[in-house]
Structures are given as C-alpha cells and as structure tokens.
Scaffold this active site. Structure first.
Site, PDB file in Angstrom:
ATOM      1  N   GLY A 263       2.299   2.150  10.742  1.00 12.35           N
ATOM      2  CA  GLY A 263       3.285   3.221  10.591  1.00 12.35           C
ATOM      3  C   GLY A 263       3.937   3.632  11.896  1.00 12.35           C
ATOM      4  O   GLY A 263       4.592   4.676  11.968  1.00 12.35           O
TER       5      GLY A 263
ATOM      6  N   LYS B   9       0.159   4.271  -0.399  1.00 12.12           N
ATOM      7  CA  LYS B   9      -0.472   5.488   0.160  1.00 12.12           C
ATOM      8  C   LYS B   9      -0.145   6.693  -0.735  1.00 12.12           C
ATOM      9  O   LYS B   9      -0.071   6.543  -1.943  1.00 12.12           O
ATOM     10  CB  LYS B   9      -0.013   5.688   1.604  1.00 12.12           C
ATOM     11  CG  LYS B   9      -0.198   4.406   2.440  1.00 12.12           C
ATOM     12  CD  LYS B   9      -0.001   4.604   3.902  1.00 12.12           C
ATOM     13  CE  LYS B   9      -0.201   3.271   4.626  1.00 12.12           C
ATOM     14  NZ  LYS B   9      -0.101   3.379   6.063  1.00 12.12           N
TER      15      LYS B   9
ATOM     16  N   SER C  73       3.110  -2.278  10.265  1.00 12.52           N
ATOM     17  CA  SER C  73       4.563  -2.382  10.457  1.00 12.52           C
ATOM     18  C   SER C  73       5.128  -3.761  10.107  1.00 12.52           C
ATOM     19  O   SER C  73       6.012  -4.265  10.802  1.00 12.52           O
ATOM     20  CB  SER C  73       4.947  -1.977  11.884  1.00 12.52           C
ATOM     21  OG  SER C  73       4.536  -0.639  12.131  1.00 12.52           O
TER      22      SER C  73
ATOM     23  N   HIS D  38      -9.505   1.371   4.492  1.00 10.61           N
ATOM     24  CA  HIS D  38      -8.263   1.571   5.240  1.00 10.61           C
ATOM     25  C   HIS D  38      -8.512   2.549   6.387  1.00 10.61           C
ATOM     26  O   HIS D  38      -9.290   3.491   6.242  1.00 10.61           O
ATOM     27  CB  HIS D  38      -7.169   2.107   4.308  1.00 10.61           C
ATOM     28  CG  HIS D  38      -5.825   2.065   4.952  1.00 10.61           C
ATOM     29  ND1 HIS D  38      -5.414   3.018   5.856  1.00 10.61           N
ATOM     30  CD2 HIS D  38      -4.828   1.154   4.871  1.00 10.61           C
ATOM     31  CE1 HIS D  38      -4.209   2.690   6.292  1.00 10.61           C
ATOM     32  NE2 HIS D  38      -3.822   1.570   5.710  1.00 10.61           N
TER      33      HIS D  38
ATOM     34  N   GLU E  34      -5.822  -4.819  10.354  1.00  7.57           N
ATOM     35  CA  GLU E  34      -4.761  -3.842  10.595  1.00  7.57           C
ATOM     36  C   GLU E  34      -5.042  -3.087  11.887  1.00  7.57           C
ATOM     37  O   GLU E  34      -5.781  -2.091  11.880  1.00  7.57           O
ATOM     38  CB  GLU E  34      -4.703  -2.834   9.443  1.00  7.57           C
ATOM     39  CG  GLU E  34      -4.439  -3.449   8.094  1.00  7.57           C
ATOM     40  CD  GLU E  34      -3.819  -2.443   7.136  1.00  7.57           C
ATOM     41  OE1 GLU E  34      -2.718  -2.701   6.662  1.00  7.57           O
ATOM     42  OE2 GLU E  34      -4.420  -1.381   6.905  1.00  7.57           O
TER      43      GLU E  34
ATOM     44  N   ASN F 222       0.878  -1.174   0.000  1.00  8.07           N
ATOM     45  CA  ASN F 222       0.000   0.000   0.000  1.00  8.07           C
ATOM     46  C   ASN F 222       0.914   1.222   0.000  1.00  8.07           C
ATOM     47  O   ASN F 222       1.495   1.566   1.019  1.00  8.07           O
ATOM     48  CB  ASN F 222      -0.884  -0.034   1.260  1.00  8.07           C
ATOM     49  CG  ASN F 222      -1.775   1.191   1.374  1.00  8.07           C
ATOM     50  OD1 ASN F 222      -1.892   1.972   0.430  1.00  8.07           O
ATOM     51  ND2 ASN F 222      -2.401   1.357   2.534  1.00  8.07           N
TER      52      ASN F 222
ATOM     53  N   GLU G  97      -6.881   4.933   7.504  1.00  7.28           N
ATOM     54  CA  GLU G  97      -6.624   6.352   7.192  1.00  7.28           C
ATOM     55  C   GLU G  97      -7.820   6.971   6.465  1.00  7.28           C
ATOM     56  O   GLU G  97      -8.151   8.133   6.671  1.00  7.28           O
ATOM     57  CB  GLU G  97      -5.330   6.470   6.374  1.00  7.28           C
ATOM     58  CG  GLU G  97      -4.116   6.193   7.243  1.00  7.28           C
ATOM     59  CD  GLU G  97      -2.929   5.570   6.523  1.00  7.28           C
ATOM     60  OE1 GLU G  97      -2.869   5.607   5.282  1.00  7.28           O
ATOM     61  OE2 GLU G  97      -2.055   5.015   7.230  1.00  7.28           O
TER      62      GLU G  97
HETATM   63  P1  PGA Z   1       2.694   0.169   7.610  1.00  8.91           P
HETATM   64  O1  PGA Z   1       1.257   0.421   6.935  1.00  8.91           O
HETATM   65  O2  PGA Z   1       3.198  -1.135   7.052  1.00  8.91           O
HETATM   66  O3  PGA Z   1       3.538   1.346   7.183  1.00  8.91           O
HETATM   67  O4  PGA Z   1       2.487   0.102   9.081  1.00  8.91           O
HETATM   68  C1  PGA Z   1       0.347  -0.624   6.773  1.00  8.91           C
HETATM   69  C2  PGA Z   1      -0.944  -0.107   6.160  1.00  8.91           C
HETATM   70  O5  PGA Z   1      -1.358   0.995   6.497  1.00  8.91           O
HETATM   71  O6  PGA Z   1      -1.552  -0.782   5.310  1.00  8.91           O
END
Ligand code: PGA
Length: 250
Positions: free
Chosen positions: A173, A11, A213, A95, A167, A9, A97
């Site tokens: 992140g 983003k 992560s 997601h 998630e 992803n 976000e």
């Molecule tokens: P990350 O993001 O691996 O940077 O923690 C995962 C995601 O948001 O899908």
C-alpha cells in the site's frame, strides 16, 4: 507445473453492490487457461460472491481470516465450518495487517493453519519483513523464522494445501514495490527452504506469490521472474480494469 495465481485482497473495502459489480466484471473476463484467480472478500459478502462464481472455472473466493477454534464464544469471529457452509475453501492467513493490528503471532497462525488444513482448506500464507529488517539486511532469516514457526511442521502432503505469499511490509500500500530482482531473490530463497525441508517435488509444486503494490505496470516483469508464480494484490484488485490487466500479465 505450478499454478499461476492472481489473488485479490479487498481488505476492508467495498459495499455489497460494489463487490457484486467487481466480481461480475472479473467473472466475464476471459481468464487465461493456466491462471487461477482468487478474490479475497470481506466476510459479509462471501456467501453471495461464492454463489456468483461457483460455476466459473478458475475463479474462487477466499476469506481474509478464520478463527483457530472450531466454534464457541468468540464474538465477532468466523469459523472454518461457517466458511465451508457458504462454499468457501480458500483463506488468507497471516497477512501483515492481521499480524500488526490484531497481534497475530506465528504461534497463533500455526494454530489457524492446523485447523484449516484439517478441514480441507487451501491457505494463502503471507510472510514478509518490515522495513527495519530489510535495512538491516536480515530479511531472509526473518522470513525463514515465520515459515519455520507457522508452516514447517506440516507434512509434504499437507503442504499441497499451501500457497505462499511473500509480501514485504514496506511495499504494501505504499507504492514502493520490491524490484523484480528483490522479489526473485526472496522467492528463490523460500523455494530453497522448501526444497531442503520437503524435497524437490514439494518445492517445485508450491506456488509463491509476490504482494506489495502490484500494478498493471509492474505485474508482467514481476511475474516473469522464475520463482514468482503470481501476485496477491490489494489496491489494484479493487479496480476491475487494473485487476484484469494483472490477470493478463502472465
Ligand atoms: P497492495 O496490498 O497491493 O495494496 O500493496 C497488497 C496486500 O496487502 O496484499
């Protein structure tokens, strides 16, 4: 057998030359026979990235969002027919976000899912709890509610188009990862819910990815858990060497 999936992803990162370079590197990597790789690209790159990978087995491009309406006066939005017309048939939906910064509710996500299912897309549906809920130990109910409100109205036939990504928001992140045991516990809970709603065939066939992560250093252990069928990877999917190591971690 369930599909093993390494999904990236990106983003809101990368420029077109960077995206092209990254995709080329993944394309030339030997993807193991039983693994599917999906790259979640920003909208302006979808057409080109899809053209780059369309002849490569087990490598697909996903959009990171799609509007619930077919077309019309929705400035800035992307429709399912736009995605189809550039050859994209995977979409990441829900997601955290998007839920948090763009106020996407379970109800809106249900509408998006209905639109995409009706038009033949495969959906990576994200769910997961914030830290406050985890601390209160109510994460199972929280995730169940997300599944019930956005997903569990689908038929078992329609569920074939769904990949679930668990998630935990506190792990996205942040460098904090759910332990393999914590991931397994939630994945097994989700699979049990699928089983009671749809029966064994569907619950055993649905891939459930872990996100938050994921790195080369923890992917192997996470992916070795019985109910963890792969990962949805943010930060580490932007670095070709890291993402290739994650693809090799199954
Ligand atoms: P990350 O993001 O691996 O940077 O923690 C995962 C995601 O948001 O899908």
């Amino acid at each position: 057998m369930r599909q093993k999936i390494a999904a990236g992803n990106w983003k809101m990162n990368l420029t077109l030359p960077e995206a092209r370079q990254l995709t080329q590197e993944i394309k030339h990597h030997k993807i193991p026979k039983d693994v599917n790789v999906i790259l979640g690209c920003p909208s302006p790159f979808l057409y080109m990235m899809n053209s780059l990978v369309e002849k490569t087995d087990r490598l697909n491009i996903a959009a990171q969002n799609c509007n619930n309406n077919d077309s019309g006066a929705y400035t800035g939005e992307v429709s399912h027919s736009m995605l189809s017309s550039v050859g994209v048939n995977y979409v990441i939906i829900g997601h955290s976000e998007r839920r948090e910064y763009f106020n996407e509710s379970n109800k809106l996500l249900k509408e998006k899912i209905n639109t995409l299912i009706a038009n033949g897309f495969k959906i990576i549906f994200c769910c997961g709890e914030p830290l406050k809920i985890r601390k209160a130990k109510t994460q199972s109910n929280y995730v169940l509610n997300q599944l019930q409100q956005s997903l569990f109205h689908l038929t078992s036939d329609e569920m074939k188009q769904i990949i679930i990504a668990y998630e935990p928001i506190w792990a996205i992140g942040t460098g904090l990862t759910a332990s393999p045991a914590q991931a397994q516990q939630m994945h097994s809970f989700i699979r049990k819910q699928l089983n009671s709603k749809y029966g064994k065939a569907t619950s055993e066939a649905t891939s459930i990815l872990y996100g938050g992560s994921v790195k080369p250093g923890n992917a192997k252990e996470l992916f070795s858990m019985k109910d963890v069928d792969g990962g949805l990877v943010g930060g580490a999917s932007l670095k070709p060497e890291m993402f290739k190591n994650i693809i090799n971690a199954f």
